[in-house]
Design a protein around this motif. Structure first.
Motif, PDB file in Angstrom:
ATOM      1  N   ARG A 182     -24.579 -51.736   1.827  1.00 56.42           N
ATOM      2  CA  ARG A 182     -23.828 -51.600   2.706  1.00 56.42           C
ATOM      3  C   ARG A 182     -22.394 -52.075   2.742  1.00 56.42           C
ATOM      4  NH1 ARG A 182     -25.529 -53.414   8.748  1.00 56.42           N
ATOM      5  NH2 ARG A 182     -24.002 -55.183   8.136  1.00 56.42           N
ATOM      6  N   ASP A 183     -21.685 -51.390   3.122  1.00 49.65           N
ATOM      7  CA  ASP A 183     -19.955 -51.560   3.207  1.00 49.65           C
ATOM      8  C   ASP A 183     -19.869 -52.047   4.420  1.00 49.65           C
ATOM      9  OD1 ASP A 183     -17.173 -51.791   3.773  1.00 49.65           O
ATOM     10  OD2 ASP A 183     -16.752 -50.254   2.239  1.00 49.65           O
ATOM     11  N   ASP A 184     -19.480 -53.390   4.547  1.00 55.23           N
ATOM     12  CA  ASP A 184     -19.684 -54.069   6.126  1.00 55.23           C
ATOM     13  C   ASP A 184     -18.495 -53.862   6.845  1.00 55.23           C
ATOM     14  OD1 ASP A 184     -22.126 -55.284   5.853  1.00 55.23           O
ATOM     15  OD2 ASP A 184     -21.428 -56.843   4.741  1.00 55.23           O
ATOM     16  N   THR A 185     -17.507 -53.043   6.217  1.00 53.93           N
ATOM     17  CA  THR A 185     -16.108 -52.854   6.982  1.00 53.93           C
ATOM     18  C   THR A 185     -16.481 -51.329   7.688  1.00 53.93           C
ATOM     19  OG1 THR A 185     -14.968 -53.684   5.357  1.00 53.93           O
ATOM     20  CG2 THR A 185     -13.896 -52.058   6.756  1.00 53.93           C
ATOM     21  N   ASN A 186     -16.997 -50.200   7.073  1.00 53.02           N
ATOM     22  CA  ASN A 186     -17.263 -49.178   7.642  1.00 53.02           C
ATOM     23  C   ASN A 186     -18.860 -48.746   7.901  1.00 53.02           C
ATOM     24  OD1 ASN A 186     -18.689 -48.162   5.255  1.00 53.02           O
ATOM     25  ND2 ASN A 186     -16.932 -47.085   4.638  1.00 53.02           N
ATOM     26  N   GLN A 188     -21.193 -48.293   6.073  1.00 56.98           N
ATOM     27  CA  GLN A 188     -21.989 -46.913   5.365  1.00 56.98           C
ATOM     28  C   GLN A 188     -22.655 -47.702   4.094  1.00 56.98           C
ATOM     29  OE1 GLN A 188     -21.592 -43.639   6.293  1.00 56.98           O
ATOM     30  NE2 GLN A 188     -20.953 -44.568   7.895  1.00 56.98           N
TER      31      GLN A 188
END
Length: 196
Positions: A182-186, A188
């Motif tokens: 998981r991309d913790d910024t977006n 996703q």
């Protein structure tokens, strides 16, 4: 956030038998299976786990125990990571189950439970509830989860926003691994490796 889902290795059950939540033994020693899994994950450059989580069923828990010892990390069991409960169909050959019952299940895939165990809807709800909590605990990653093909497919469907039915035919070998990130910024999710 990384989560690596690991399917238990081959079991000592004849092919074509439904064994869902039945506590069946592994075909080989769990330590040898865990060592082979660890080597494969290192080859794929999967980050080492901070925590190892497992279904309580022997075919998962014994491998998870060996993996946790190998990586020197925390280890815990969670009932939510069990395979679907197939009730009276457990340990029956799929070919021996009444065809009319299987057809009724296919017609009401999510809600039917002629076997008296869990419906697909109940199973999916259980796994998704676990995953929702897991996603809120970043300090637990990277995490390895030793579990079952059904659980792995539900989690994959969840992160990809797909109906579970679409993921049923996706191959997951015994001892196969699915690496999700998981991309913790977006927030996703993506699949890094499938059935590795």
């Amino acid at each position: 956030m990384d989560i690596v889902l690991i399917r238990h290795p081959a079991v000592s059950v004849q092919e074509g038998v439904c064994y869902g939540q039945s506590d069946v033994a592994l075909a080989d020693a769990p330590e040898a299976s865990a060592a082979a899994i660890a080597v494969r994950l290192a080859t794929l450059q999967v980050p080492a786990p901070r925590v190892l989580l497992s279904s309580p069923l022997t075919r998962c828990a014994t491998v998870a125990t060996a993996l946790a010892a190998n990586f020197g990390c925390a280890y815990s069991i969670d009932d939510s990571l069990k395979e679907m409960d197939f009730g009276t169909w457990e340990l029956q050959r799929w070919d021996d189950i009444d065809r009319a019952l299987l057809d009724a299940w296919a017609e009401d895939f999510e809600g039917a439970r002629a076997h008296g165990g869990e419906s697909v809807e109940q199973f999916v709800g259980r796994v998704r509830a676990w995953f929702d909590v897991f996603q809120q605990t970043r300090e637990l990653t990277p995490a390895y989860v030793v579990t079952h093909a059904g659980v792995m497919r539900v989690i994959a469907a969840t992160v990809l926003g797909l109906p579970v039915e679409r993921c049923l035919r996706w191959s997951i070998d015994m001892a196969g691994c699915v690496w999700l990130r998981r991309d913790d910024t977006n927030l996703q999710w993506s699949i890094v490796r499938w059935n590795a």
